[in-house]
Design an enzyme around this catalytic site. Structure first.
Site, PDB file in Angstrom:
ATOM      1  N   GLY A 126      -7.365-107.543   0.615  1.00 57.65           N
ATOM      2  CA  GLY A 126      -7.289-108.197  -0.691  1.00 57.65           C
ATOM      3  C   GLY A 126      -8.677-108.607  -1.129  1.00 57.65           C
ATOM      4  O   GLY A 126      -9.611-108.626  -0.314  1.00 57.65           O
ATOM      5  N   CYS A 176      -8.459-105.813   7.040  1.00 56.93           N
ATOM      6  CA  CYS A 176      -9.495-106.450   6.227  1.00 56.93           C
ATOM      7  C   CYS A 176      -9.145-107.923   5.964  1.00 56.93           C
ATOM      8  O   CYS A 176      -9.092-108.714   6.896  1.00 56.93           O
ATOM      9  CB  CYS A 176      -9.707-105.649   4.954  1.00 56.93           C
ATOM     10  SG  CYS A 176     -11.287-105.976   4.180  1.00 56.93           S
ATOM     11  N   TYR A 177      -8.836-108.318   4.711  1.00 55.39           N
ATOM     12  CA  TYR A 177      -8.461-109.720   4.459  1.00 55.39           C
ATOM     13  C   TYR A 177      -7.292-110.137   5.341  1.00 55.39           C
ATOM     14  O   TYR A 177      -7.240-111.262   5.836  1.00 55.39           O
ATOM     15  CB  TYR A 177      -8.102-109.905   2.973  1.00 55.39           C
ATOM     16  CG  TYR A 177      -7.595-111.302   2.662  1.00 55.39           C
ATOM     17  CD1 TYR A 177      -8.469-112.327   2.321  1.00 55.39           C
ATOM     18  CD2 TYR A 177      -6.222-111.592   2.719  1.00 55.39           C
ATOM     19  CE1 TYR A 177      -8.000-113.608   2.063  1.00 55.39           C
ATOM     20  CE2 TYR A 177      -5.744-112.860   2.465  1.00 55.39           C
ATOM     21  CZ  TYR A 177      -6.630-113.868   2.125  1.00 55.39           C
ATOM     22  OH  TYR A 177      -6.168-115.133   1.871  1.00 55.39           O
ATOM     23  N   HIS A 191     -10.515 -99.883   6.604  1.00 52.53           N
ATOM     24  CA  HIS A 191      -9.243 -99.495   5.983  1.00 52.53           C
ATOM     25  C   HIS A 191      -8.712 -98.187   6.587  1.00 52.53           C
ATOM     26  O   HIS A 191      -9.208 -97.113   6.247  1.00 52.53           O
ATOM     27  CB  HIS A 191      -9.427 -99.339   4.469  1.00 52.53           C
ATOM     28  CG  HIS A 191      -9.636-100.652   3.791  1.00 52.53           C
ATOM     29  ND1 HIS A 191      -8.598-101.396   3.294  1.00 52.53           N
ATOM     30  CD2 HIS A 191     -10.755-101.380   3.588  1.00 52.53           C
ATOM     31  CE1 HIS A 191      -9.060-102.515   2.789  1.00 52.53           C
ATOM     32  NE2 HIS A 191     -10.369-102.540   2.956  1.00 52.53           N
ATOM     33  N   GLU A 216      -5.937 -96.851   5.924  1.00 56.92           N
ATOM     34  CA  GLU A 216      -5.008 -96.187   5.005  1.00 56.92           C
ATOM     35  C   GLU A 216      -5.690 -95.205   4.057  1.00 56.92           C
ATOM     36  O   GLU A 216      -5.023 -94.379   3.451  1.00 56.92           O
ATOM     37  CB  GLU A 216      -4.230 -97.245   4.192  1.00 56.92           C
ATOM     38  CG  GLU A 216      -5.042 -98.057   3.183  1.00 56.92           C
ATOM     39  CD  GLU A 216      -5.755 -99.267   3.795  1.00 56.92           C
ATOM     40  OE1 GLU A 216      -6.008 -99.249   5.007  1.00 56.92           O
ATOM     41  OE2 GLU A 216      -6.088-100.210   3.051  1.00 56.92           O
ATOM     42  N   ASP A 261      12.800 -88.209 -12.740  1.00 55.37           N
ATOM     43  CA  ASP A 261      13.330 -89.503 -12.296  1.00 55.37           C
ATOM     44  C   ASP A 261      14.758 -89.736 -12.786  1.00 55.37           C
ATOM     45  O   ASP A 261      15.648 -90.051 -11.998  1.00 55.37           O
ATOM     46  CB  ASP A 261      12.442 -90.665 -12.777  1.00 55.37           C
ATOM     47  CG  ASP A 261      10.998 -90.469 -12.371  1.00 55.37           C
ATOM     48  OD1 ASP A 261      10.767 -89.684 -11.440  1.00 55.37           O
ATOM     49  OD2 ASP A 261      10.102 -91.078 -12.987  1.00 55.37           O
ATOM     50  N   LYS A 273       6.945 -91.333  -6.417  1.00 56.40           N
ATOM     51  CA  LYS A 273       7.277 -90.102  -7.149  1.00 56.40           C
ATOM     52  C   LYS A 273       7.491 -88.903  -6.221  1.00 56.40           C
ATOM     53  O   LYS A 273       8.439 -88.137  -6.397  1.00 56.40           O
ATOM     54  CB  LYS A 273       6.141 -89.801  -8.130  1.00 56.40           C
ATOM     55  CG  LYS A 273       6.420 -88.679  -9.085  1.00 56.40           C
ATOM     56  CD  LYS A 273       7.102 -89.217 -10.299  1.00 56.40           C
ATOM     57  CE  LYS A 273       7.377 -88.190 -11.342  1.00 56.40           C
ATOM     58  NZ  LYS A 273       7.936 -88.830 -12.542  1.00 56.40           N
TER      59      LYS A 273
END
Ligand code: XMP
Length: 509
Positions: free
Chosen positions: A51, A78-79, A165, A167, A223, A365
């Site tokens: 964050g 991280c945060y 990170h 990710e 969708d 999606k």
């Protein structure tokens, strides 16, 4: 399931996507979630996201520190790591040097989350604070040149922290680390597949709806089509779909959609032709927000009038996706500013006193497409590029007239034909044409022309939050331009849009 606590990182959705790519279900929730709510979800592991805040700031986001006593494995990123370290007695300080970008991570014992990894591997850093001391029971498990405590672990408690990170794609072994957390530490199973999702969703819809009637606004996009199919499997003829033709669709689209929807979705569909109403309300309107508001309002009126004809309807179904849900519950209180008033049926349930069903609200999606495939939806519908609710109205800059609509329809049709023939349709998030309110001089067969300019927009994206302009081959662009100018009367110049989002948006209006 894995619970991801959202401390406001721009990478949150990526964490969720990585976990789901490992076939494990996860949810992103705000730090305000109570311990009881967390317990009721029975997560097998918790990930505390990064964050923008510093834990020493007064209003920095915090979660009940009781989570450290639940006996659940936790990974702080991280945060998220700094929050955990601070809560457990470690010390966080301003880093001597802020660190952004690549760093070489040296992994100390190659076990735990680093099992099977090389001794050194690139990682992506983005932080201004760093750890000075660790709480009792924690050891340093990786360092970079600039950051001594780049990763830490308390194996006994199954608490792990990464300053970098894992990710993002720039940490190439990040997915292996996440996989280790999920399967080696949390003991997750690969149970998140679209088949299992469909089975549960169908059962849930059945019990929620309990014999009542549901209405759904079908746009022909992936969708709403997938939502319709899922609900239809659950409640069959108690679902009625409404398709509103607003006169702003692409060439032959309305007729094709009608055929396709009827053929592939064996569902109750009511087609409403409201072309005239939309086009006369839009006459002479040039302001993009005004266009959007007019279209949204008429859509609601038409939809409501049609829906009223359906007796005993109690539910309204929508194809809302997870990114919208995350956005509206983010730590900083929802979407920061309105860039464009998106056209949706958001106001309808209240106005019509209907209850809402959103069966796709935990899906991304790409998962919706996979679900569509699992449900047997026709490939053309599964892979359809997104098309905005206000349709061609926001791709005609300036006044919308039938002549300008027809020019854009022809241009768009040539463009899509070539994009498909070149094998790019599925690779692109969207590809479309925009008609500009400008004319330019040209020459055709020795004659001067003074005609319209169209812009071609083709972008790659995962979720439309960010997008990059597509590097289409010059040969393909040349062919598109050539065909448009030769085949579409009223156009003598084609330009290619090379802007990314941000700072531009995908649509021009
Ligand atoms: P922007 O232009 O905001 O678009 O970068 C992001 C994505 O949203 C689509 N879009 C819309 N979709 N109603 C919709 O259903 C709308 O009013 C609308 N406006 C934009 C756009 O095509 C892109 O995929």
């Amino acid at each position: 399931m894995i619970l991801i606590i959202d401390f406001g990182s721009q990478f949150n959705q990526l964490i969720a996507r990585r976990v789901r790519e490992c076939s494990v279900y996860c949810r992103i929730e705000p730090p305000s979630m109570s311990l009881d709510e967390i317990r009721s979800l029975s997560p097998q592991g918790i990930i505390l996201s990064g964050g923008p805040s510093s834990i020493y700031e007064k209003n920095s986001p915090k979660i009940d520190t009781g989570i450290f006593k639940l006996g659940i494995p936790i990974l702080g990123i991280c945060y998220g790591m700094q929050f955990m370290m601070d809560a457990l007695g470690g010390k966080v300080q301003k880093a001597k040097r802020r660190e952004y970008g690549f760093a070489e991570l040296s992994v100390k014992p190659r076990q735990g989350l680093f099992k099977g990894l090389p001794k050194t591997t690139p990682c992506w850093m983005s932080h201004g604070d760093s750890l000075a001391t660790l709480p009792k029971g924690f050891v340093i498990s990786a360092s970079t040149e600039n950051t001594r405590i780049a990763a830490t672990a308390n194996k006994r408690k199954a608490f792990y922290g990464f300053q970098f990170h894992p990710e993002v794609e720039h940490t190439p072994k990040g997915i292996a680390m996440i996989r280790n957390f999920l399967f080696e530490v949390c003991g997750c199973e690969k149970s998140w597949t679209m088949r299992s999702f469909a089975k549960n969703a169908i059962a849930e819809i059945e019990s929620t709806v309990a014999g009542k009637r549901v209405i759904l606004g079908l746009s022909g996009g992936v969708d709403s089509s997938v939502a319709a199919m899922l609900i239809n499997k659950a409640i069959g003829k108690n679902l009625t779909c409404i398709f509103v033709d607003n006169g702003l669709l692409r060439k032959d689209e309305s007729a094709q959609l009608k055929l396709r929807l009827k053929k592939h979705l064996n569902i109750n569909i009511r087609f409403v032709n409201a072309k005239k109403r939309f086009l006369s309300a839009l006459a002479k309107v040039t302001d993009p927000e005004k266009k959007r508001k007019i279209i949204g309002k008429i859509f609601m009126d038409v939809f409501e009038a049609e829906a009223k004809k359906i007796k005993d309807a109690e539910f309204l179904a929508q194809g809302t996706l997870y990114p919208d849900v995350i956005e509206s519950q983010s730590v900083f209180g929802g979407p920061s500013s309105v860039i464009k008033s998106h056209h949706n049926v958001g106001g309808l349930p209240k106005k019509m006193k209907l209850k809402l069903i959103e069966p796709l609200k935990y899906l991304f999606k790409d998962e919706v497409r996979l679900l569509g495939k699992a449900l047997g939806l026709d490939g053309d519908l599964v892979w359809r590029q997104p098309f905005p609710g206000p349709g061609l109205a926001i791709r005609i800059i300036g006044e919308i007239t039938s002549r300008r609509l027809s020019i854009l329809r022809e241009v768009d049709s040539v463009l899509l034909e070539e994009i498909r023939a070149g094998g790019y349709y599925k690779k692109l998030w969207q590809s479309f044409a925009v008609l500009l309110p400008l004319k330019s001089v040209g020459i055709m067969g020795d004659h001067r022309t003074y005609e319209n300019i169209v812009a071609i927009r083709a972008v790659t994206s995962k979720d439309a939050m960010t997008a990059d302009w597509a590097r289409l081959p010059h040969k393909l662009l040349g062919k598109i331009s050539n065909r448009i100018i030769n085949e579409v009367r009223g156009v003598n110049r084609v330009v290619y849009d090379i802007s990314s989002k941000p700072p531009s948006t995908i649509e021009w209006e």
